[in-house]
Design an enzyme around this catalytic site. Sequence first.
Site, PDB file in Angstrom:
ATOM      1  N   LEU A  46       6.176 -23.851  -3.611  1.00  0.00           N
ATOM      2  CA  LEU A  46       7.449 -24.248  -3.577  1.00  0.00           C
ATOM      3  C   LEU A  46       8.403 -23.633  -4.794  1.00  0.00           C
ATOM      4  O   LEU A  46       7.882 -23.612  -5.857  1.00  0.00           O
ATOM      5  CB  LEU A  46       7.359 -25.679  -3.545  1.00  0.00           C
ATOM      6  CG  LEU A  46       8.778 -26.581  -3.777  1.00  0.00           C
ATOM      7  CD1 LEU A  46       8.398 -27.956  -3.155  1.00  0.00           C
ATOM      8  CD2 LEU A  46       9.345 -26.530  -4.962  1.00  0.00           C
ATOM      9  N   ASP A  48      13.010 -23.041  -4.626  1.00  0.00           N
ATOM     10  CA  ASP A  48      14.415 -23.490  -4.345  1.00  0.00           C
ATOM     11  C   ASP A  48      14.497 -24.560  -3.441  1.00  0.00           C
ATOM     12  O   ASP A  48      14.037 -24.194  -2.236  1.00  0.00           O
ATOM     13  CB  ASP A  48      15.443 -22.409  -4.043  1.00  0.00           C
ATOM     14  CG  ASP A  48      15.257 -21.200  -4.971  1.00  0.00           C
ATOM     15  OD1 ASP A  48      14.477 -20.948  -6.063  1.00  0.00           O
ATOM     16  OD2 ASP A  48      16.020 -20.118  -4.797  1.00  0.00           O
ATOM     17  N   GLN A  64      12.090 -23.459  -0.491  1.00  0.00           N
ATOM     18  CA  GLN A  64      11.422 -22.085  -0.262  1.00  0.00           C
ATOM     19  C   GLN A  64       9.860 -22.282  -0.441  1.00  0.00           C
ATOM     20  O   GLN A  64       9.425 -23.234  -1.067  1.00  0.00           O
ATOM     21  CB  GLN A  64      11.680 -21.239  -1.334  1.00  0.00           C
ATOM     22  CG  GLN A  64      13.035 -20.596  -1.352  1.00  0.00           C
ATOM     23  CD  GLN A  64      13.047 -19.521  -0.393  1.00  0.00           C
ATOM     24  OE1 GLN A  64      12.759 -18.406  -0.711  1.00  0.00           O
ATOM     25  NE2 GLN A  64      13.603 -19.645   0.895  1.00  0.00           N
TER      26      GLN A  64
HETATM   27  C1  FRU Z   1      15.524 -18.278  -7.014  1.00  0.00           C
HETATM   28  C2  FRU Z   1      15.308 -17.004  -5.841  1.00  0.00           C
HETATM   29  C3  FRU Z   1      16.384 -16.943  -5.015  1.00  0.00           C
HETATM   30  C4  FRU Z   1      15.896 -16.554  -3.933  1.00  0.00           C
HETATM   31  C5  FRU Z   1      14.539 -17.054  -3.760  1.00  0.00           C
HETATM   32  C6  FRU Z   1      13.495 -16.621  -3.354  1.00  0.00           C
HETATM   33  O1  FRU Z   1      14.349 -18.776  -7.367  1.00  0.00           O
HETATM   34  O2  FRU Z   1      14.897 -15.948  -6.696  1.00  0.00           O
HETATM   35  O3  FRU Z   1      17.601 -15.964  -5.750  1.00  0.00           O
HETATM   36  O4  FRU Z   1      16.870 -16.600  -2.930  1.00  0.00           O
HETATM   37  O5  FRU Z   1      14.254 -17.772  -5.238  1.00  0.00           O
HETATM   38  O6  FRU Z   1      12.368 -17.345  -2.988  1.00  0.00           O
END
Ligand code: FRU
Length: 493
Positions: A46, A48, A64
């Site tokens: 996991l 963001d 994420q």
């Molecule tokens: C921040 C990041 C964001 C990107 C995402 C990819 O942690 O690098 O900039 O959108 O994670 O997982």
Amino acid sequence: MTEWTREQRYQRIEDVDQQTIDALTEQVDASKYRQRYHIQPTTGLLNDPNGLIYFDGKYYVSHQWFPLGPVHGLKYWYTYTSDDLVHFEPIGPTLKPDTKDDSHGVYSGSAFEYNQHLYYMYTANHRDKDWARSSSQHIAKVDADGKVEKFPKAVIAEPPAGYTQHFRDPKVFTKDGVYYAIIAAQNDLEQGRVLQYRSNDIVNWEFQGEIETKLDEFGYMWECPDYFNLNGYDILMFCPQGLASKGEHFKNIYQSGYIMGQYDIDNLTMNHGDFHELDHGFDFYAPQTFIDEQGRRILIGWMGLPDTNYPSDEDGWAHCLTIPRVLTIEEGKLKQRPIPALESLRTNEETALGYANKFPRQLHPYEGTQYELIIDILENDATAIYFELRTSKQHSTLITYDTKSRTLTLDRSESGLLPDPVEGTTRTTTLSQDLTQLRIYVDTSSVEIFCNNGESVLTSRIFTDENATGIKTSTESGQAYLRFTKYDLKDDK
Ligand code: FRU
């Protein structure tokens, strides 16, 4: 740790057989570091928080997600809904990498409402055969079950001239009926920036320019921007990468903080003071904010950092989200407090009142691995007070308050296994007033320490044995009179 090949990192979960997923799930479920009341990945990694919103009577929280292991691979959005931001119903993967533009990940983004419908704006990450990146910004419409329908093509197809392909993490907000998106960017000089777009119809987005700040030379990339007005102040949050540490500041691999002042949205100029870190612990990054049912500004962060290995990797998973925090500005200072709804998790209240002395180290009769502990410092004649959590013969997570300098230090050198690489084993915050209260949320493998009713927060993972349950207090010299209130926290969903 096993090395992951590029091919393994970019495998789609849809192409993996059920047996493999079941075996991974079993491994993850057996991990002794699994959290009780934090959002964590079902398997894999996991990062963001994404798409946070209160919409049509429900909260939506996504993150994420790389499902297949504890590494940054092909990213999906995994979504939950919630009535209270404490108990969460999984919807599962919603935005999936299934188009050419997002073939190498559906990256971070935000949620917004338009014509009574819910939408996400997010970054599509594509790599060509030479592994060159292209980033575009997309929109998807979300139905009442959380299912998404992507718009057929990008709404912002590429970065404007003068900026590299590090162009991501759109945060959408509205002002006076106009839609704005601010996007993390890097200019051709490899300096971090935030760009602003506007739209009246959410399909056509006009590039307005970069937000002018006093921070021209402040890292090579700014990730995950957010903007809001709170109690009359404008706040621009972002995550600068590439800052050197300075004393007790900027000690983590990447930073996460804000500037505060007045923002002229038409001229894109921000009149602001210093950059402040949002959190002083080891593991905090990529926060996002939104407005809750009662109109409060809520922040959720990622309790983890990029480019760092964590002990739970061995068990097939990594990271969790922080508890939600309510933000306010009081006397010109940002305050962060745990959301009151967390009180619904409390059981078994235990209280104690007494002196902490140099010797013996007072071991409190209660103990635990998932709890909320409120320590009121009623009198303090000690030179320093030591608070130890999750103690056993081998382990202790130590918080030291140095009375004279008003510094509070978190030391996890004896906490157990440590993430790697990480600069040092302590993190420090200097308080503007004497310490009067600590409010600490402990979960199986984390601590979130709120000082002085929201003045400063230290968020960290700790990878401690299950039998390290003790709580101890003592002083360097002199006495402190303390009141302890402890609740076990139980997620009974
Ligand atoms: C921040 C990041 C964001 C990107 C995402 C990819 O942690 O690098 O900039 O959108 O994670 O997982």
